[in-house]
Every structure is written in structure tokens, then in C-alpha cells.
Design an enzyme around this catalytic site. Structure first.
Site, mmCIF file in Angstrom:
data_model
loop_
_atom_site.group_PDB
_atom_site.id
_atom_site.type_symbol
_atom_site.label_atom_id
_atom_site.label_comp_id
_atom_site.label_asym_id
_atom_site.label_seq_id
_atom_site.Cartn_x
_atom_site.Cartn_y
_atom_site.Cartn_z
ATOM 1 N N TYR A 1 0.836 -1.196 0.000
ATOM 2 C CA TYR A 1 0.000 0.000 0.000
ATOM 3 C C TYR A 1 0.872 1.248 0.000
ATOM 4 O O TYR A 1 1.836 1.331 0.761
ATOM 5 C CB TYR A 1 -0.900 -0.001 1.241
ATOM 6 C CG TYR A 1 -1.941 1.090 1.261
ATOM 7 C CD1 TYR A 1 -3.114 0.964 0.522
ATOM 8 C CD2 TYR A 1 -1.761 2.258 2.000
ATOM 9 C CE1 TYR A 1 -4.078 1.961 0.526
ATOM 10 C CE2 TYR A 1 -2.721 3.271 2.014
ATOM 11 C CZ TYR A 1 -3.876 3.107 1.273
ATOM 12 O OH TYR A 1 -4.827 4.099 1.280
ATOM 13 N N PHE B 1 -5.805 9.277 -3.210
ATOM 14 C CA PHE B 1 -4.517 8.885 -3.790
ATOM 15 C C PHE B 1 -4.146 7.544 -3.174
ATOM 16 O O PHE B 1 -4.011 7.441 -1.953
ATOM 17 C CB PHE B 1 -3.428 9.910 -3.457
ATOM 18 C CG PHE B 1 -2.046 9.488 -3.934
ATOM 19 C CD1 PHE B 1 -1.486 10.059 -5.070
ATOM 20 C CD2 PHE B 1 -1.315 8.517 -3.254
ATOM 21 C CE1 PHE B 1 -0.236 9.654 -5.519
ATOM 22 C CE2 PHE B 1 -0.064 8.109 -3.704
ATOM 23 C CZ PHE B 1 0.484 8.685 -4.837
ATOM 24 N N GLU B 2 -3.992 6.546 -4.019
ATOM 25 C CA GLU B 2 -3.537 5.247 -3.526
ATOM 26 C C GLU B 2 -2.786 4.561 -4.644
ATOM 27 O O GLU B 2 -3.216 4.613 -5.799
ATOM 28 C CB GLU B 2 -4.736 4.338 -3.188
ATOM 29 C CG GLU B 2 -5.382 4.584 -1.866
ATOM 30 C CD GLU B 2 -6.516 3.591 -1.561
ATOM 31 O OE1 GLU B 2 -7.063 2.979 -2.500
ATOM 32 O OE2 GLU B 2 -6.823 3.435 -0.372
ATOM 33 N N ILE B 3 -1.682 3.940 -4.305
ATOM 34 C CA ILE B 3 -1.010 3.037 -5.235
ATOM 35 C C ILE B 3 -0.885 1.741 -4.454
ATOM 36 O O ILE B 3 -0.264 1.721 -3.389
ATOM 37 C CB ILE B 3 0.377 3.569 -5.645
ATOM 38 C CG1 ILE B 3 0.224 4.919 -6.370
ATOM 39 C CG2 ILE B 3 1.098 2.555 -6.541
ATOM 40 C CD1 ILE B 3 1.527 5.605 -6.715
ATOM 41 N N HIS C 1 -9.953 1.716 4.796
ATOM 42 C CA HIS C 1 -8.677 1.271 4.216
ATOM 43 C C HIS C 1 -7.542 1.394 5.221
ATOM 44 O O HIS C 1 -6.693 0.513 5.339
ATOM 45 C CB HIS C 1 -8.348 2.099 2.964
ATOM 46 C CG HIS C 1 -9.033 1.601 1.739
ATOM 47 N ND1 HIS C 1 -8.690 2.007 0.466
ATOM 48 C CD2 HIS C 1 -10.046 0.707 1.587
ATOM 49 C CE1 HIS C 1 -9.466 1.380 -0.411
ATOM 50 N NE2 HIS C 1 -10.304 0.613 0.237
#
Ligand code: GDP
Ligand code: MN
Length: 410
Positions: A243, A301-303, A338
Site C-alpha cells: 500500500y 490517492f492510492e497506489i 482502508h
């Protein structure tokens, strides 16, 4: 005549040699470009707050070393093509994903233009757009036009975007009214509840993502300020990350009054699922008896790894929350859900702070102050202070920055 023959055979030899050399040079060219002197990535500056792992520990990847070795676009689109033919270590199966409405075309184009320019024109990862209704031809044409990568337009399955049968509809309607009255952000919109639930427990189940392992979440109307000169998906994969985030917020706790109690009950009932190296310390408020401090990864924003979300722990956790109705009777956001899931099921060494990716969503923004990162934003005093590690009690500090400090420091 002998002399002439001698000269012409020499000339032939020279010609052959020259052409061999040119060929070799041509072959070597992409490598030469790759081998250009690497500027030390600005992340290396932060050893004091996130030390690289000791060199002796060979089993564990070293993300800072990775960045030093793999920046400057070493894995450009050329490499991507090569890996399609079976060379190299293979391009990660990854995509830029966006849940977006047709009416947000302009905002989507803004986000796309910047992310393409700053990063994806070099890497050409596909874009996958999701919507609860079919995309219009206008939307498809407008977005397709902005990228050389493939674009896909997917509708969310009905069952992923509707009231589950265990939800009492009139109780939900009462909650909408209540959340509206007390002014919890967008809490009165039915669609917002579906959206939060979809982002919490369904996006990674969309059939179209079956063959993908990695995603970068992109929202309409956000900004990407800095050149990103490495493949973030390779970074995640090669360093065994699950994450990645780049901002934290302290959200309105009135949107999730029962979340912490339910999470604690879940953890107590599923101790075996909690990762042995999980660290929730940075999410606890010692002054409030160890209650949740409301720190959240800002999830627009998440990668991340899709397979992490598909894993047993997260699935059990999401279902636990979902069955209790918190996405409808309250307004559980995908950000706190999350955050708590990542904190329970992922060791900190597999969570990455993308502090080099300058970003803005509404009033929240983050501008890395190290100019070698080539950014089009001005770091604020707060950005500067943050990087100078001003003590936590500093009044200049954004409250949510303390979340990141707690995360890094713990
Ligand atoms: P906020 O960031 O929490 O204020 O929420 P947003 O309104 O930005 O919504 C989050 C994301 O979900 C954005 O990418 C929106 O485009 C998307 N979104 C929200 N509601 C809907 C909806 O009803 N339909 C679709 N297709 N997308 C939505
Ligand atoms: Mn948003």
C-alpha cells in the site's frame, strides 16, 4: 596492383568493422541512456526518519536503494515493449483506475493531462474508468484523446452499487436526514454511501480487474505537481509493498461513530488474521484511553496491491463492517476503512509514503520541497517544516501531518 588490392581489402575490413561498430552502438544506445549518472533520489535524504534496512539483511528489499538504482526512467516504455516479448523481469499487471461520473469529464481530463505528462506517457499503463452507469461517447472520446495508453470503460455491477438486503431502508433514510442535519460531508447523498462502500470492498472485485495485480487510484480534478522518473508499480512489486499513500487527514469522526468499537470487536474475534508485525500504535490516542485518533490515509490517492485487498483478512474485515450496516446507517468512508485494514493486515515495512509525488485534492495538498524532483508547486512553510522535522508540538504544523509523523516514528 598488390598494393591496390591490399588497400581495398583494408578499406573493406575497415568498412566492415565500422558497420559492426555502428550496429553495436545502436544496440547499446538504450542502455547508455539508462546508464546516465543517476541523480541521488531525494528520498535518500530521509534516512534519519526511515532508515534503509541493514545491508546484511539480504532477504528484505531496500526501497531507498531501489530508487537510487531505478530512477531516471530506467524502465521506459521501450522496456515495457521488450517485456511483452518475454525479456526483462516483466511489466507489472497494473492500471490507473478511476471511478468517475460522466458529468466529471472536464475534471477527469485535468487529472489525466497532469498524470500523463508527469509520468504515464513514459510508462503507458492502461486507464480503466468505472461508473455506475454507462459512459457517454463524449466521455470516452475526451479521455481517450489524452493518452497513448489503452483506455477501458467499465460499468459497476448492480450488486456492487445497491442496498444489500440486510439494510433497513427506512433506517437508512433517517440516517441520511440526520447526517445532513449535523452536516457530515455529503452524508445525505445516497450515491456517496454506495461510493464509499464500493471503494472499501468492491473495486478490486470488478471482473475487469481479474487479470490485474496493481492499481493507482485517480480522481477527477486532482493535481500532480512533480515529474516521477521511475515505474511506481515496479517499485511496489520489487520491494514487496502492499500500500502506498502520500497524504493523511483527520476526517470528521461523526461519520463513523461505531467504526472503532466494531474494528476492535473484529480484531478480538479474528486474532489469527491480524499480521504478527501489525502496528496500530500510530492510530491510537493515548490521551483518550487508546481510542482511534481518526488519522487516515487520504485514499483518493492510492497506489496499491489488488491482491492485498482480495486477501482473507481484508475480506473478513470488510464483510464484518458491511453486515453491521456502517456504510448506510453511518457514513463509513473508504479512507478510515482502508487505513484500519492496512494497519491490521500489513506490516509497516510494506506500506510506502510517496512523499516525492506532489499532489492536490481540493484544499489538501502536498508539495515536496526538494527541487530536484522538478515540481510545479511552491512548497508552503508547512511543507518545508514538515521536511525539516519540526517538533510535533509546533503550532505551524497541519494537524494531519502529525498522523504521518506518528506513522513514520512508530
Ligand atoms: P470526496 O473526495 O470524498 O469529496 O468524494 P468525491 O465526490 O470526490 O467522490 C470520490 C470519487 O468517487 C470521485 O472519483 C468521484 O468521481 C466518484 N464518485 C462519487 N460519487 C459517484 C457516483 O455516484 N457515480 C460515479 N460514477 N462516481 C462517483
Ligand atoms: Mn474527491
Amino acid at each position: 596492383a598488390r598494393l591496390r588490392q591490399y588497400i581495398s581489402s583494408r578499406r573493406r575490413a575497415v568498412l566492415i568493422l565500422l558497420s559492426v561498430l555502428t550496429f553495436a552502438l545502436l544496440l547499446a544506445m538504450p542502455r547508455c541512456r539508462n546508464a546516465a549518472p543517476a541523480t541521488v533520489h531525494d528520498l535518500a535524504v530521509y534516512h534519519p526518519i526511515r532508515p534503509a534496512l541493514p545491508a546484511t539483511d539480504k532477504k528484505r528489499p531496500d526501497p531507498i536503494k531501489w530508487l537510487e538504482e531505478n530512477s531516471n526512467n530506467r524502465h521506459s516504455v521501450v522496456d515495457g515493449y521488450m517485456s511483452n516479448f518475454g525479456f526483462g523481469s516483466g511489466k507489472p499487471r497494473a492500471a490507473l483506475i478511476s471511478l468517475v461520473r460522466n458529468s466529471e469529464l472536464e475534471g477527469m481530463m485535468q487529472s489525466m493531462r497532469q498524470l500523463e505528462y508527469r509520468w504515464n506517457r513514459k510508462y503507458r499503463y492502461p486507464w480503466i474508468f468505472f461508473n455506475d452507469e454507462p459512459f457517454t461517447e463524449d466521455f470516452k472520446a475526451g479521455t481517450r484523446n489524452l493518452t497513448a495508453a489503452k483506455c477501458y470503460y467499465e460499468v459497476v455491477p448492480r450488486g456492487h452499487w445497491s442496498l444489500p438486503d440486510w439494510i433497513d431502508e427506512s433506517r437508512f433514510m433517517n440516517s441520511l436526514e440526520y447526517l445532513g442535519t449535523i452536516g457530515v460531508g455529503k452524508g445525505w447523498m445516497v450515491s456517496y454511501h454506495h461510493m464509499c462502500r464500493w471503494n472499501s470492498g468492491f473495486f478490486y472485485k470488478h471482473p475487469f480487474l481479474k487479470n490485474y495485480d496493481w492499481y493507482w487510484r485517480v480522481e477527477p480534478d486532482v493535481h500532480y505537481f512533480c515529474d516521477i522518473d521511475y515505474d511506481v508499480f515496479r517499485f511496489m512489486r520489487d520491494n514487496n509493498m502492499k500500500y502506498g499513500f502520500n497524504m493523511n487527514i483527520l476526517d470528521d469522526a461523526r461519520s463513523f461513530p461505531s467504526l472503532w468499537t466494531r474494528t476492535r470487536a473484529f480484531a478480538a474475534a479474528h486474532l489469527g488474521l491480524i499480521h504478527p508485525e501489525a502496528d496500530l500504535g500510530w492510530l491510537l490516542d493515548p490521551q483518550a484511553g487508546g481510542e482511534y485518533n481518526n488519522c487516515q490515509f487520504f485514499s483518493n490517492f492510492e497506489i496499491g496491491s489488488l491482491n492485498f485487498w482480495r486477501g482473507e483478512g481484508n475480506e473478513a474485515y470488510f464483510n464484518w463492517l458491511d453486515k453491521a450496516g456502517g456504510f448506510y446507517y453511518e457514513r463509513f468512508g473508504d479512507a478510515p476503512v482502508h487505513t484500519l485494514s492496512v494497519a491490521m493486515f500489513v506490516p509497516k515495512s510494506e506500506i510506502w509514503y510517496f512523499r516525492d509525488i506532489g499532489y492536490q485534492h481540493d484544499i489538501n495538498h502536498h508539495c515536496p520541497p526538494h527541487r530536484e524532483a522538478k515540481c510545479s508547486c511552491q512548497p508552503t512553510k508547512m511543507d518545508e517544516n514538515f521536511y525539516k522535522l519540526v517538533p510535533l508540538e509546533s503550532p505551524q504544523r497541519k494537524p494531519a501531518d502529525t498522523c504521518i509523523r506518528q506513522f513514520l516514528g512508530g
